[in-house]
Scaffold this motif. Sequence first.
Motif, PDB file in Angstrom:
ATOM      1  N   LEU A 142       0.843  -1.203   0.000  1.00 47.57           N
ATOM      2  CA  LEU A 142       0.000   0.000   0.000  1.00 47.57           C
ATOM      3  C   LEU A 142       0.882   1.258   0.000  1.00 47.57           C
ATOM      4  O   LEU A 142       0.588   2.237  -0.695  1.00 47.57           O
ATOM      5  CB  LEU A 142      -0.934  -0.033   1.227  1.00 47.57           C
ATOM      6  N   ALA A 143       1.989   1.199   0.731  1.00 51.21           N
ATOM      7  CA  ALA A 143       2.904   2.354   0.785  1.00 51.21           C
ATOM      8  C   ALA A 143       3.459   2.673  -0.617  1.00 51.21           C
ATOM      9  O   ALA A 143       3.540   3.846  -0.996  1.00 51.21           O
ATOM     10  CB  ALA A 143       4.037   2.087   1.769  1.00 51.21           C
ATOM     11  N   SER A 144       3.804   1.638  -1.397  1.00 53.21           N
ATOM     12  CA  SER A 144       4.327   1.898  -2.758  1.00 53.21           C
ATOM     13  C   SER A 144       3.241   2.516  -3.635  1.00 53.21           C
ATOM     14  O   SER A 144       3.516   3.408  -4.440  1.00 53.21           O
ATOM     15  CB  SER A 144       4.789   0.619  -3.461  1.00 53.21           C
ATOM     16  N   PHE A 145       2.012   2.014  -3.485  1.00 53.72           N
ATOM     17  CA  PHE A 145       0.877   2.565  -4.244  1.00 53.72           C
ATOM     18  C   PHE A 145       0.731   4.064  -3.933  1.00 53.72           C
ATOM     19  O   PHE A 145       0.624   4.899  -4.836  1.00 53.72           O
ATOM     20  CB  PHE A 145      -0.383   1.782  -3.842  1.00 53.72           C
ATOM     21  N   ILE A 146       0.790   4.395  -2.645  1.00 52.29           N
ATOM     22  CA  ILE A 146       0.619   5.793  -2.203  1.00 52.29           C
ATOM     23  C   ILE A 146       1.721   6.675  -2.805  1.00 52.29           C
ATOM     24  O   ILE A 146       1.460   7.754  -3.333  1.00 52.29           O
ATOM     25  CB  ILE A 146       0.641   5.868  -0.655  1.00 52.29           C
ATOM     26  N   ALA A 147       2.957   6.157  -2.741  1.00 55.09           N
ATOM     27  CA  ALA A 147       4.092   6.947  -3.238  1.00 55.09           C
ATOM     28  C   ALA A 147       3.949   7.237  -4.734  1.00 55.09           C
ATOM     29  O   ALA A 147       4.376   8.287  -5.219  1.00 55.09           O
ATOM     30  CB  ALA A 147       5.391   6.198  -2.972  1.00 55.09           C
ATOM     31  N   GLY A 148       3.295   6.335  -5.468  1.00 54.11           N
ATOM     32  CA  GLY A 148       3.181   6.494  -6.921  1.00 54.11           C
ATOM     33  C   GLY A 148       2.016   7.365  -7.362  1.00 54.11           C
ATOM     34  O   GLY A 148       1.839   7.592  -8.560  1.00 54.11           O
ATOM     35  N   ILE A 149       1.209   7.841  -6.428  1.00 53.50           N
ATOM     36  CA  ILE A 149       0.032   8.629  -6.829  1.00 53.50           C
ATOM     37  C   ILE A 149       0.234  10.115  -6.541  1.00 53.50           C
ATOM     38  O   ILE A 149       0.693  10.481  -5.453  1.00 53.50           O
ATOM     39  CB  ILE A 149      -1.222   8.104  -6.095  1.00 53.50           C
ATOM     40  N   LYS A 150      -0.134  10.929  -7.509  1.00 50.15           N
ATOM     41  CA  LYS A 150      -0.042  12.382  -7.303  1.00 50.15           C
ATOM     42  C   LYS A 150      -1.364  12.868  -6.743  1.00 50.15           C
ATOM     43  O   LYS A 150      -2.407  12.720  -7.388  1.00 50.15           O
ATOM     44  CB  LYS A 150       0.226  13.068  -8.645  1.00 50.15           C
ATOM     45  N   GLY A 206      -3.033   1.583   9.938  1.00 51.41           N
ATOM     46  CA  GLY A 206      -2.982   2.938   9.373  1.00 51.41           C
ATOM     47  C   GLY A 206      -1.605   3.580   9.461  1.00 51.41           C
ATOM     48  O   GLY A 206      -1.344   4.586   8.801  1.00 51.41           O
ATOM     49  N   LEU A 207      -0.725   3.008  10.275  1.00 51.58           N
ATOM     50  CA  LEU A 207       0.564   3.674  10.517  1.00 51.58           C
ATOM     51  C   LEU A 207       1.450   3.780   9.260  1.00 51.58           C
ATOM     52  O   LEU A 207       1.892   4.873   8.899  1.00 51.58           O
ATOM     53  CB  LEU A 207       1.321   2.942  11.640  1.00 51.58           C
ATOM     54  N   ILE A 208       1.696   2.653   8.602  1.00 51.06           N
ATOM     55  CA  ILE A 208       2.598   2.667   7.429  1.00 51.06           C
ATOM     56  C   ILE A 208       2.025   3.569   6.319  1.00 51.06           C
ATOM     57  O   ILE A 208       2.742   4.428   5.789  1.00 51.06           O
ATOM     58  CB  ILE A 208       2.884   1.213   6.949  1.00 51.06           C
ATOM     59  N   PRO A 209       0.732   3.436   5.984  1.00 57.34           N
ATOM     60  CA  PRO A 209       0.185   4.331   4.945  1.00 57.34           C
ATOM     61  C   PRO A 209       0.235   5.814   5.333  1.00 57.34           C
ATOM     62  O   PRO A 209       0.503   6.656   4.477  1.00 57.34           O
ATOM     63  CB  PRO A 209      -1.270   3.872   4.806  1.00 57.34           C
ATOM     64  N   THR A 210       0.025   6.125   6.610  1.00 62.64           N
ATOM     65  CA  THR A 210       0.079   7.541   7.017  1.00 62.64           C
ATOM     66  C   THR A 210       1.485   8.082   6.781  1.00 62.64           C
ATOM     67  O   THR A 210       1.665   9.154   6.196  1.00 62.64           O
ATOM     68  CB  THR A 210      -0.312   7.699   8.511  1.00 62.64           C
ATOM     69  N   LEU A 211       2.479   7.318   7.221  1.00 63.53           N
ATOM     70  CA  LEU A 211       3.866   7.774   7.028  1.00 63.53           C
ATOM     71  C   LEU A 211       4.208   7.863   5.542  1.00 63.53           C
ATOM     72  O   LEU A 211       4.853   8.814   5.105  1.00 63.53           O
ATOM     73  CB  LEU A 211       4.839   6.835   7.756  1.00 63.53           C
ATOM     74  N   ALA A 212       3.719   6.882   4.760  1.00 62.68           N
ATOM     75  CA  ALA A 212       4.011   6.894   3.312  1.00 62.68           C
ATOM     76  C   ALA A 212       3.383   8.130   2.657  1.00 62.68           C
ATOM     77  O   ALA A 212       3.996   8.759   1.787  1.00 62.68           O
ATOM     78  CB  ALA A 212       3.475   5.626   2.659  1.00 62.68           C
ATOM     79  N   ILE A 263       2.720  11.011   4.081  1.00 61.60           N
ATOM     80  CA  ILE A 263       3.471  12.201   4.499  1.00 61.60           C
ATOM     81  C   ILE A 263       4.790  12.276   3.728  1.00 61.60           C
ATOM     82  O   ILE A 263       5.157  13.323   3.183  1.00 61.60           O
ATOM     83  CB  ILE A 263       3.747  12.175   6.024  1.00 61.60           C
ATOM     84  N   GLU A 264       5.486  11.142   3.671  1.00 60.09           N
ATOM     85  CA  GLU A 264       6.808  11.136   3.023  1.00 60.09           C
ATOM     86  C   GLU A 264       6.725  11.423   1.523  1.00 60.09           C
ATOM     87  O   GLU A 264       7.693  11.883   0.923  1.00 60.09           O
ATOM     88  CB  GLU A 264       7.516   9.797   3.289  1.00 60.09           C
ATOM     89  N   SER A 265       5.540  11.175   0.941  1.00 60.24           N
ATOM     90  CA  SER A 265       5.413  11.503  -0.487  1.00 60.24           C
ATOM     91  C   SER A 265       4.848  12.916  -0.661  1.00 60.24           C
ATOM     92  O   SER A 265       4.430  13.285  -1.765  1.00 60.24           O
ATOM     93  CB  SER A 265       4.561  10.455  -1.203  1.00 60.24           C
TER      94      SER A 265
END
Length: 344
Positions: free
Chosen positions: A64-72, A85-91, A93-95
Amino acid sequence: MARKKILILGSTGSIGIQALEVIRLQPDDFEIVGLSSYRNEKLLRAQAAEFRVKETILAEGTNLASFIAGIKADLALVAISGSAGLIPTLAAIESGKNIALANKESLVMKGREIMTAAKLHKTQLIPVDSEHSALFQLLQKVPKKEVLKIILTCSGGPFWRKTKEELEKITVKDALKHPTWKMGKEITINSATLVNKGFEIIEAHHLFGFDYEQIEVLIHPQSLVHAMVQLKDGNTLMHYSPPNMQIPISYALNYPNRHKFLLENVGKRSPGPFLPPTALDFFPPQKTLLKGIELGYQIGRLGGDNPEKFVRTNEKAVRKFLEGKISFLEIYTPSFFTPRNNEA
Ligand SMILES: NC(=O)c1ccc[n+]([C@@H]2O[C@H](COP(=O)([O-])OP(=O)(O)OC[C@H]3O[C@@H](n4cnc5c(N)ncnc54)[C@H](OP(=O)(O)O)[C@@H]3O)[C@@H](O)[C@H]2O)c1
């Protein structure tokens, strides 16, 4: 003007579905650029078809984190439940996406890291939890140094007046009936044990930077006043709105604007009237039987990895209760929360 690009994580849950209802009313303002869920493929597909969303995923964790990083996207609504929810929230923010944060568990588990990452990546965190949305709005009105205390209200859940004998007989069905809010299962049980309020104390500490001594909780069964800010000069500001999550969701999605038509729409569907009932009641929380609030203060003050442990062990206990393996009061079994005094 270009539409705001929104990514919704956890679109098939209670908050996700209500966010889509808000967005349905503002087709000219929002474009959904991505949706995620965990298991509910059928609903995810239906949502993607209705809102013409190309990017969807059924996933958790690093996928899910990679998916998030790839979306504008301009804003990510994190409406995933629990520790997931922790990993996606951080992902998110980091993107570099601004965040409408419904997932309180991530802030409880890693509040300091999340606030630091948001600062580093210059992303805005807009809380969706009704009490924190209220505080976010109230605290814009006054300099922090003028604030004596912030007060979170709490409906008390269905059981706050019950005796020990009554609490011992609580069934899963009883615990899933919340008096004022309709929510996902996990948060509904956490509201009944008041662990939800314990989480919210820690969430408020990280979001707004107040010491635990400056954070109070009041039981307010009508769920109409969501938070108060008590000022040094004797004034207290209160935030009032009907108990309908579409209001804080709409606020977070539209921020810094407000959408003028939503209020009318919500009025028709809200359980309560717009005008206050004859009385707004406030009571000090009962601390002895429903231990969630006390645990929130205790574990929040201990810090370190204790809040994360609190979320994870509570989550397991709630699952066991929902599966009928333990009783309601066993959710608090001390072995689940043996805090370690490893950090102030
Ligand atoms: N509901 C409320 O009124 C309310 C109010 C304030 C704050 N909140 C907070 O908002 C968050 C969401 O609550 P909710 O009531 O909307 O929960 P919910 O109805 O249980 O929905 C949870 C959503 O997260 C997805 N999900 C579940 N496990 C996942 C995993 N391991 N990885 C990725 N996605 C996963 C679910 O997908 P599937 O449907 O596919 O399982 C669903 O879309 C919680 O943190 C809650 O504390 C909720």
